[in-house]
Design a protein around this motif. Structure first.
Motif, PDB file in Angstrom:
ATOM      1  N   ARG A 336     -50.847 -15.951 -14.609  1.00 37.75           N
ATOM      2  CA  ARG A 336     -50.711 -16.944 -13.640  1.00 37.75           C
ATOM      3  C   ARG A 336     -51.629 -18.252 -13.689  1.00 37.75           C
ATOM      4  NH1 ARG A 336     -53.515 -18.077  -8.584  1.00 37.75           N
ATOM      5  NH2 ARG A 336     -51.898 -19.066  -6.978  1.00 37.75           N
ATOM      6  N   PRO A 337     -52.887 -18.303 -14.006  1.00 36.83           N
ATOM      7  CA  PRO A 337     -53.346 -19.684 -14.465  1.00 36.83           C
ATOM      8  C   PRO A 337     -52.793 -20.495 -15.263  1.00 36.83           C
ATOM      9  CG  PRO A 337     -55.064 -18.001 -14.333  1.00 36.83           C
ATOM     10  CD  PRO A 337     -53.566 -17.344 -14.359  1.00 36.83           C
ATOM     11  N   TRP A 338     -51.990 -20.306 -16.106  1.00 33.17           N
ATOM     12  CA  TRP A 338     -51.419 -20.900 -17.261  1.00 33.17           C
ATOM     13  C   TRP A 338     -49.846 -21.192 -17.000  1.00 33.17           C
ATOM     14  CZ3 TRP A 338     -55.328 -22.483 -20.257  1.00 33.17           C
ATOM     15  CH2 TRP A 338     -56.455 -21.824 -20.091  1.00 33.17           C
ATOM     16  N   HIS A 339     -49.179 -20.323 -16.133  1.00 35.95           N
ATOM     17  CA  HIS A 339     -47.708 -20.497 -16.446  1.00 35.95           C
ATOM     18  C   HIS A 339     -47.300 -21.976 -16.059  1.00 35.95           C
ATOM     19  CE1 HIS A 339     -43.898 -18.055 -15.823  1.00 35.95           C
ATOM     20  NE2 HIS A 339     -43.714 -18.953 -16.815  1.00 35.95           N
ATOM     21  N   SER A 340     -47.817 -22.313 -14.675  1.00 32.94           N
ATOM     22  CA  SER A 340     -47.244 -23.592 -14.212  1.00 32.94           C
ATOM     23  C   SER A 340     -47.674 -24.788 -15.109  1.00 32.94           C
ATOM     24  CB  SER A 340     -47.889 -23.620 -12.955  1.00 32.94           C
ATOM     25  OG  SER A 340     -47.595 -22.680 -11.917  1.00 32.94           O
ATOM     26  N   SER A 341     -48.885 -24.734 -15.742  1.00 34.27           N
ATOM     27  CA  SER A 341     -49.321 -25.783 -16.563  1.00 34.27           C
ATOM     28  C   SER A 341     -48.460 -26.017 -17.879  1.00 34.27           C
ATOM     29  CB  SER A 341     -50.645 -25.432 -17.174  1.00 34.27           C
ATOM     30  OG  SER A 341     -51.606 -25.377 -15.886  1.00 34.27           O
ATOM     31  N   VAL A 342     -48.088 -24.928 -18.163  1.00 31.31           N
ATOM     32  CA  VAL A 342     -47.020 -24.844 -19.164  1.00 31.31           C
ATOM     33  C   VAL A 342     -45.678 -25.663 -18.837  1.00 31.31           C
ATOM     34  CG1 VAL A 342     -45.551 -23.590 -20.985  1.00 31.31           C
ATOM     35  CG2 VAL A 342     -47.850 -22.764 -20.659  1.00 31.31           C
ATOM     36  N   GLY A 343     -44.968 -25.084 -17.916  1.00 29.53           N
ATOM     37  CA  GLY A 343     -43.944 -25.778 -17.163  1.00 29.53           C
ATOM     38  C   GLY A 343     -44.040 -27.307 -17.163  1.00 29.53           C
ATOM     39  N   LEU A 344     -45.231 -27.612 -16.491  1.00 25.79           N
ATOM     40  CA  LEU A 344     -45.458 -29.144 -16.226  1.00 25.79           C
ATOM     41  C   LEU A 344     -45.538 -29.702 -17.418  1.00 25.79           C
ATOM     42  CD1 LEU A 344     -47.946 -28.545 -13.185  1.00 25.79           C
ATOM     43  CD2 LEU A 344     -45.637 -29.453 -13.105  1.00 25.79           C
ATOM     44  N   ALA A 345     -46.104 -29.456 -18.322  1.00 24.52           N
ATOM     45  CA  ALA A 345     -46.293 -29.966 -19.639  1.00 24.52           C
ATOM     46  C   ALA A 345     -44.791 -30.202 -20.403  1.00 24.52           C
ATOM     47  CB  ALA A 345     -47.050 -29.104 -20.926  1.00 24.52           C
ATOM     48  N   VAL A 346     -44.018 -29.300 -20.202  1.00 27.13           N
ATOM     49  CA  VAL A 346     -42.519 -29.460 -20.744  1.00 27.13           C
ATOM     50  C   VAL A 346     -41.731 -30.518 -19.892  1.00 27.13           C
ATOM     51  CG1 VAL A 346     -40.203 -28.489 -20.788  1.00 27.13           C
ATOM     52  CG2 VAL A 346     -42.366 -26.933 -21.316  1.00 27.13           C
ATOM     53  N   ALA A 347     -42.056 -30.460 -18.962  1.00 31.15           N
ATOM     54  CA  ALA A 347     -41.417 -31.603 -17.835  1.00 31.15           C
ATOM     55  C   ALA A 347     -41.861 -32.940 -18.189  1.00 31.15           C
ATOM     56  CB  ALA A 347     -41.700 -31.261 -16.158  1.00 31.15           C
ATOM     57  N   GLU A 348     -43.094 -33.128 -18.359  1.00 29.22           N
ATOM     58  CA  GLU A 348     -43.457 -34.264 -18.648  1.00 29.22           C
ATOM     59  C   GLU A 348     -43.446 -34.610 -19.924  1.00 29.22           C
ATOM     60  OE1 GLU A 348     -47.797 -33.469 -18.189  1.00 29.22           O
ATOM     61  OE2 GLU A 348     -47.557 -33.317 -15.907  1.00 29.22           O
ATOM     62  N   ARG A 349     -43.104 -33.879 -21.049  1.00 29.22           N
ATOM     63  CA  ARG A 349     -42.755 -34.208 -22.374  1.00 29.22           C
ATOM     64  C   ARG A 349     -41.416 -34.678 -22.396  1.00 29.22           C
ATOM     65  NH1 ARG A 349     -45.902 -35.498 -26.609  1.00 29.22           N
ATOM     66  NH2 ARG A 349     -47.194 -34.017 -25.549  1.00 29.22           N
ATOM     67  N   TYR A 350     -40.345 -34.314 -21.581  1.00 30.60           N
ATOM     68  CA  TYR A 350     -38.946 -34.677 -21.348  1.00 30.60           C
ATOM     69  C   TYR A 350     -39.068 -36.123 -20.688  1.00 30.60           C
ATOM     70  CZ  TYR A 350     -36.551 -30.634 -23.134  1.00 30.60           C
ATOM     71  OH  TYR A 350     -35.938 -29.854 -23.937  1.00 30.60           O
ATOM     72  N   LEU A 351     -39.873 -36.031 -19.855  1.00 33.49           N
ATOM     73  CA  LEU A 351     -39.843 -37.360 -19.307  1.00 33.49           C
ATOM     74  C   LEU A 351     -40.506 -38.683 -20.367  1.00 33.49           C
ATOM     75  CD1 LEU A 351     -41.860 -36.915 -15.764  1.00 33.49           C
ATOM     76  CD2 LEU A 351     -39.470 -37.656 -16.365  1.00 33.49           C
ATOM     77  N   GLU A 352     -41.409 -38.195 -21.294  1.00 31.60           N
ATOM     78  CA  GLU A 352     -41.697 -39.321 -22.368  1.00 31.60           C
ATOM     79  C   GLU A 352     -40.703 -39.245 -23.414  1.00 31.60           C
ATOM     80  OE1 GLU A 352     -44.890 -37.264 -24.108  1.00 31.60           O
ATOM     81  OE2 GLU A 352     -46.394 -37.547 -22.430  1.00 31.60           O
ATOM     82  N   ALA A 353     -39.726 -38.390 -23.421  1.00 33.07           N
ATOM     83  CA  ALA A 353     -38.486 -38.602 -24.201  1.00 33.07           C
ATOM     84  C   ALA A 353     -37.261 -39.313 -23.758  1.00 33.07           C
ATOM     85  CB  ALA A 353     -38.158 -37.112 -24.747  1.00 33.07           C
ATOM     86  N   GLY A 354     -37.473 -39.593 -22.267  1.00 34.77           N
ATOM     87  CA  GLY A 354     -36.412 -40.316 -21.776  1.00 34.77           C
ATOM     88  C   GLY A 354     -35.265 -39.302 -21.287  1.00 34.77           C
ATOM     89  N   ASP A 355     -35.480 -38.280 -20.933  1.00 32.60           N
ATOM     90  CA  ASP A 355     -34.505 -37.361 -20.320  1.00 32.60           C
ATOM     91  C   ASP A 355     -35.077 -36.786 -19.048  1.00 32.60           C
ATOM     92  OD1 ASP A 355     -32.782 -35.411 -20.054  1.00 32.60           O
ATOM     93  OD2 ASP A 355     -32.688 -34.346 -21.833  1.00 32.60           O
ATOM     94  N   PRO A 356     -34.773 -37.387 -17.951  1.00 33.00           N
ATOM     95  CA  PRO A 356     -35.214 -37.086 -16.586  1.00 33.00           C
ATOM     96  C   PRO A 356     -34.548 -36.047 -16.097  1.00 33.00           C
ATOM     97  CG  PRO A 356     -33.839 -39.124 -16.468  1.00 33.00           C
ATOM     98  CD  PRO A 356     -34.033 -38.905 -17.943  1.00 33.00           C
ATOM     99  N   GLN A 357     -33.315 -35.668 -16.306  1.00 33.80           N
ATOM    100  CA  GLN A 357     -32.413 -34.632 -15.901  1.00 33.80           C
ATOM    101  C   GLN A 357     -33.334 -33.207 -16.480  1.00 33.80           C
ATOM    102  OE1 GLN A 357     -30.896 -37.371 -17.362  1.00 33.80           O
ATOM    103  NE2 GLN A 357     -30.137 -37.854 -15.492  1.00 33.80           N
ATOM    104  N   ALA A 358     -33.527 -33.167 -17.727  1.00 26.83           N
ATOM    105  CA  ALA A 358     -34.470 -32.033 -18.189  1.00 26.83           C
ATOM    106  C   ALA A 358     -35.558 -31.762 -17.548  1.00 26.83           C
ATOM    107  CB  ALA A 358     -34.683 -32.225 -19.782  1.00 26.83           C
ATOM    108  N   ALA A 359     -36.462 -33.053 -17.305  1.00 21.96           N
ATOM    109  CA  ALA A 359     -37.524 -32.843 -16.599  1.00 21.96           C
ATOM    110  C   ALA A 359     -37.486 -32.327 -15.168  1.00 21.96           C
ATOM    111  CB  ALA A 359     -38.247 -34.203 -16.493  1.00 21.96           C
ATOM    112  N   GLU A 360     -36.396 -32.780 -14.279  1.00 27.26           N
ATOM    113  CA  GLU A 360     -36.217 -32.119 -13.163  1.00 27.26           C
ATOM    114  C   GLU A 360     -36.105 -30.760 -13.036  1.00 27.26           C
ATOM    115  OE1 GLU A 360     -32.902 -32.315  -9.710  1.00 27.26           O
ATOM    116  OE2 GLU A 360     -32.434 -33.755 -11.471  1.00 27.26           O
TER     117      GLU A 360
END
Length: 408
Positions: A336-360
């Protein structure tokens, strides 16, 4: 015994089994199997009613790689879950105490009528490779957890080891020091205890990466990347400490070559000393032993970022998310303490890559499990405004503020 590779469709109980597609079908339902889980089913199906020993199954599924009983038990568990079977009232896979496993369901040609069983099997979602992920250069580097174990007598070595692991997994300085001392106490009595050796190696590495050499008692680093970039780990003092941690981890792998946690501990300590190639091999060995080891996946993800291979980091981080999602019911306290952090890291990486739909998509995945996660709400609200849906963004922010007092 050789690894089964039959591609012939067949009927097993209620299920139509399609080995080439790693798929089960029943009554319009489909279940995807991991390749090794399908290999296990095909091996048992080649010898219906016959007990196959654990060593023979391990040889067939893993070849010459030595794995412990936990790896085999997890594979059997996944197969039972996919088939909708229950070990206590088996209709498919029967455990024969101290001998092995056997298939007790009817086996026939793919066109044969299904044997009556009274109800359709339960569906299970089994996760394999990844399609979305991102590097996680942050808080998640030092993830090392043990699976829940049966209760042991008070004061026993296993109980003290479990207590030490509990202190370690709190990830704060005082608890890490408590874990370190508990591991040392266990090793005074049992110098060859592989789990305690691995635990001590991890506690020493965490001390060096997070706490020692920091600017002040509360100025802690949160990642291996931060420690490496700051230069602290290159000092003579830190190198001496890492030498000790690596030596302990190597002893742990020799004491129990099938202990995935020992190989993960070795990978972490080697990464801290910038021996990335050898660290990668240690992490890969841990995943051979335990393919569901999400902590090792996270560590590998960061290693690939550190070595300039973000394209390899991506699949491992998503695979870690999926492994955590699949294993949450069995180990919620650790995940539980880690799961959300992993998903958020994925979202932020997609934002950095210029893919806001995947981040959403990833923000929504986090919120499906953690509905009031402030970072996910803020990230999704910002994207919704970017997409022209300001009213929905405002509603999300208002809901967050009303429920938690947090603001966007």
């Amino acid at each position: 015994m050789q690894k089964p590779r039959s591609s012939k469709d067949m009927k097993i109980g209620d299920w139509l089994v399609e080995p080439a597609a790693n798929r089960l079908r029943a009554g319009g339902n489909e279940v995807e199997l991991e390749p090794r889980v399908m290999d296990l089913l095909m091996l048992l199906a080649e010898h219906p009613g016959k007990v196959i020993s654990k060593p023979d199954i391990a040889k067939a599924l893993w070849g010459d790689i030595h794995v412990n009983d936990d790896a085999l038990t997890r594979t059997v568990f996944k197969l039972r879950k996919a088939l909708g079977d229950d070990a206590r009232d088996a209709r498919y896979i029967e455990t024969v105490s101290k001998r092995g496993y056997r298939l007790i369901a009817d086996v026939g040609d793919a066109g044969a009528a299904a044997a009556p069983r009274g109800h359709l099997p339960r569906l299970a979602l089994l996760f394999g490779g990844g399609i979305l992920a991102a590097g996680l250069a942050g808080l998640l580097t030092l993830t090392v957890f043990r699976s829940p174990e049966p209760a042991s007598p008070v004061g026993s070595e296993d109980q003290r080891l479990s207590r030490a692991d509990g202190f370690y997994s709190q990830f704060n300085r005082s608890d890490n020091e408590a874990a370190l001392r508990l591991y040392e106490t266990i090793l005074e009595e049992s110098p060859g205890n592989g789990a305690a050796l691995a635990g001590l190696a991890n506690a020493l590495t965490q001390r060096l990466v997070r706490y020692e050499g920091a600017a002040g008692p509360v100025d802690e680093r949160t990642s291996l990347t931060e420690a490496l970039e700051g230069g602290w780990l290159d000092t003579a003092r830190a190198q001496d400490g890492l030498d000790r941690a690596i030596g302990l981890a190597r002893r742990a792998t020799r004491a129990d070559p099938s202990h995935d946690r020992a190989w993960r501990a070795l990978g972490l300590a080697l990464s801290a000393r910038r021996e990335f190639d050898e660290a990668e091999r240690a992490y890969e060995r841990a995943l051979v032993i335990n393919p569901d080891d999400w902590g090792t996946m996270i560590n590998l993800s960061e290693l690939y970022l550190l070595t300039g291979r973000p394209e390899r980091s991506t699949p491992y981080l998503e695979q870690a998310w999926r492994a955590m999602e699949a294993g949450y019911g069995d180990n919620p306290v650790a995940i539980r303490p880690w799961h959300s952090s992993v998903g958020l890291a994925v979202a932020e990486r997609y934002l950095e890559a210029g893919d806001p739909q995947a981040a959403e998509l990833w923000y929504r995945r986090v919120l499906s499990l953690d509905p009031l996660n402030p970072q996910a709400v803020r990230g999704l609200a910002q994207l919704l405004r970017q997409f022209g849906d300001a009213s929905r963004a405002d509603a999300l922010c208002l809901e967050l503020e009303n429920a938690s007092g947090e603001t966007c």
